[in-house]
Design a protein around this motif. Structure first.
Motif: not given
Length: 584
Positions: A87-116
């Motif tokens: 129930n922690r995330l089902k309590k608020n659909g916006n929180q679950s969406t924010q959790a998905v958005v946050n996962l997208g930033y991991l791709a950016i964090a990996l991509g910058v050093p990989l490009s170099f």
């Protein structure tokens, strides 16, 4: 294990595949026209170098986001463990969406050093002669790296749209980005035709592609975020209820630093090794040819791969993505199997009702079985046409679209050989999409180990065919075919075992075309070899005449196949129309 399915999931998956296929048709048509003009300004060596830069770009993108995308796709198909965690995330659909958005930033964090890192490794491996004969190579590499980072900046918005099945937004983004890439690449190539720009136009075009994606996804994502009160920026997940006493004892936590959903990261980490091996195998042809052959041979293979792989990019790739999403939603293992839990994202608006209804597991397995067999048989029927007509059509077609410079090279023979590789590419794509959708963590690791073995087989075959037998680009096609065949066999064994565990039989022979269709293919293949001349290279008028002759054979061949496969075609049509009839 309780397996769930949304009755509208299959319809949305089919609709999504249709949208993506239409998108690919339009965007690839524009790209194809632009590339024909570009070929007039390129030598085989420059095309080979541009292919290497594209592999660098794709490597950064793939390693940074592929495993994370799979984790996000599978996150709403798995249940939470027992306790208050559900129930922690089902309590608020916006929180679950924010959790998905946050996962997208991991791709950016990996991509910058990989490009170099990958950029440094590439420049270190380039020979002095290549640097001397390919103007602006280093500058182009830097621009490709910037383009990769720019595209990854759109990932937080993309994962939300993908999770909501917003295929329209993706279609708009990729269409606009593709158009920008074509205009910039072609415009800079024509403008710099007398300035010896080298591969710089390709780099500028790729940067415009990433900028286009970022602009569209940011625009649509910002609108959605405003309506539903979440942020496209990295934000902590607030107001989480305290953990249960059982979780306190186990030391478990739902989020890392209150930002990143731990089970999703665990799943992505378990799939990272497989992703690395898969990418090496996917782009291994380019790696291998760069080591074992000349830049000219690289250009010849790149041309054959671009033309031969056009169908894979137009049809196979969007179908593979949609089927992976579909199979994940109805067959992905539960937490009791994987040991991980994923977010159940609540949706709003057009994407409502994504919560699946309970249905018997064997019923879902039978439906997935029928769908998979239908996909495989459709691919084999299309492959029958490709292998029947494609090898003979390769020479006059290349003469017509690429011009005499390419028609007089080894490109026609390489493209003809590639036609036999396309069916393997198609079957492997959908088979691995199914495996990625349902495999447990242990099965993923086992597949990675086998793919490592297949990598060794691929390398050995490539060495023999390229260095010992000196088959050139054709040898590379054959080596790739051997590798794909090994992967298909492994996936076939996995699929049969998976359905057998669910009490459903999977008949491999049931996906083959009928005897009448294969006979029609054999007759048509011999007929086109007799009436279509192979000496039309460089003569557009003669090439066009030969293609007209081939069409005269192709029409009755297609009619004959449609007659022999009429039951399957009709059943498939009924299934797509939603009339509920099974496909066999």
């Amino acid at each position: 294990m309780a397996t769930r399915e949304d009755p509208g999931t299959k319809t949305r998956a089919l609709h999504g595949a249709s949208v993506l296929i239409l998108l690919q048709l339009v965007s690839r048509a524009v790209t194809f026209v632009a590339n024909q003009v570009l070929l007039r300004f390129l030598t085989a060596q420059l095309l080979g170098v541009s292919t290497q830069l594209e592999v660098y770009y794709l490597s950064v993108i793939f390693f940074a986001r592929e495993s994370l995308r799979v984790a996000v796709q599978r996150q709403d198909s798995l249940d939470f463990p027992a306790g208050n965690s559900k129930n922690r995330l089902k309590k608020n659909g916006n929180q679950s969406t924010q959790a998905v958005v946050n996962l997208g930033y991991l791709a950016i964090a990996l991509g910058v050093p990989l490009s170099f890192l990958l950029g440094y490794l590439y420049l270190s491996s380039v020979s002095a002669s290549t640097l001397a004969t390919a103007p602006n190579l280093a500058v182009s590499l830097y621009i490709y790296g910037l383009a990769a980072i720019t595209e990854l900046l759109s990932e937080p918005a993309f994962v939300v749209m993908q999770n909501r099945l917003q295929f329209g937004t993706r279609a708009a983004a990729e269409s606009i980005a593709t158009f920008l890439r074509c205009v910039v690449t072609l415009g800079s190539a024509v403008w710099g035709s007398d300035r010896d720009f080298g591969v710089l136009p390709f780099a500028l075009g790729q940067l415009s592609y990433g900028a286009g994606l970022l602009a569209v996804y940011a625009w649509h994502g910002a609108g959605l975020a405003k309506r539903e009160s979440f942020s496209l920026f990295l934000r902590p997940i607030p107001d989480l209820p305290p953990k249960t006493s059982r979780e306190e004892k186990q030391g478990s936590t739902m989020f890392i630093m209150s930002y990143f959903y731990q089970p999703a990261i665990q799943l992505a980490s378990s799939m990272m090794t497989q992703s690395v091996v898969k990418h090496i195998l996917t782009q291994g042809d380019t790696f291998l040819v760069s080591v074992l052959s000349t830049p000219t041979a690289q250009g010849v293979y790149a041309l054959a791969n671009n033309y031969g792989g056009l169908l894979a990019r137009l049809v196979f790739q969007p179908v593979e993505e949609s089927s992976r999403s579909y199979f994940s939603r109805i067959l992905a293992p539960s937490t009791s199997t994987t040991g991980t839990a994923m977010i159940t994202t609540e949706t709003h608006g057009p994407a409502d009702n994504l919560e699946p209804k309970s249905r018997p597991e064997v019923t879902l397995a039978q439906e997935a079985n029928a769908t998979l067999q239908s996909l495989l048989k459709s691919y084999l029927l299309l492959s029958l046409a490709i292998t029947t007509l494609g090898p003979t059509a390769a020479s006059p077609l290349l003469s017509l679209v690429a011009g005499p410079r390419w028609a007089d090279s080894d490109a026609p023979a390489c493209l003809a050989a590639y036609m036999w590789y396309i069916p393997l590419l198609a079957l492997n794509g959908v088979a691995e999409a199914f495996v990625a959708s349902v495999a447990t963590g242990a099965e993923v690791h086992r597949q990675s180990a086998w793919m490592g073995v297949f990598t060794l087989v691929f390398g050995a075959a490539g060495f023999i065919l390229l260095r010992v037998l000196e088959w050139g680009a054709i040898g590379l096609v054959v080596a790739n075919g051997i590798n794909m065949a090994c992967r298909i066999v492994w996936c076939g064994v996995f699929i049969r075992r998976h359905f057998a565990q669910k009490g459903v039989g999977f008949e491999l022979l049931g996906v083959l075309p009928s005897a009448g269709s294969m006979l029609a293919g054999a007759v048509a293949s011999q007929l086109v070899k007799q009436i279509v001349a192979s000496g039309a290279q460089g003569n557009a008028k003669a090439a066009l005449i030969e293609l007209v002759k081939l069409t005269a054979v192709a029409v009755p061949f297609v009619v004959a196949v449609a007659f022999f496969e009429r039951k399957f075609i009709f059943a498939t049509y009924q299934a797509i129309r939603g009339r509920g009839k099974s496909i066999s």
